[in-house]
Design an enzyme around this catalytic site. Sequence first.
Site: not given
Length: 162
Positions: A34-36, A38
């Site tokens: 859930r990371c920018g 990803t």
Amino acid sequence: MNVYEYVFESVTGARMTLGTWQAQPLLLVNTASRCGFTSQLAKLQYVYNEYRESNLMVVALPCNDFGEQEPGTEREIVSFYWDNYHVTFPITRKIHTLGLEMHPLFRALLETYGSQILPRWNFNKYLFDTKGQLVEHWDSRIEPTDPVITHQIERHLRSWVF
């Protein structure tokens, strides 16, 4: 420090000894669903596909240390990585790259290279050579397909080919 001395658990719970890939270069990346950053999983898969015949091994190290961006179970992580990015390279169980529960590999990196080597966010990349020594590391902003990374991989290909 030698990267081949370290052990992780695979997402299935099996022992994952980096020594399994002794004499192969390793690209280790702390990842999160859930990371920018990803979407870099797709580019990691591309790098893996592009260089695996030259024995490059990519290993994802899911990590929930930064913004709790890897909250899922191992099953959810594998499902997400496969369903969205078709990841086929090895994935470990979640690890810590910081704090008291820091994985021994990251503790050794800290002790050997100082605090600047530790991840400041998800998707830090660490390239190790066939002798298990760190070649270079890159922060989250540098994509896996960036020429600064692929140049380092290609620069060492001759020494990596068996």
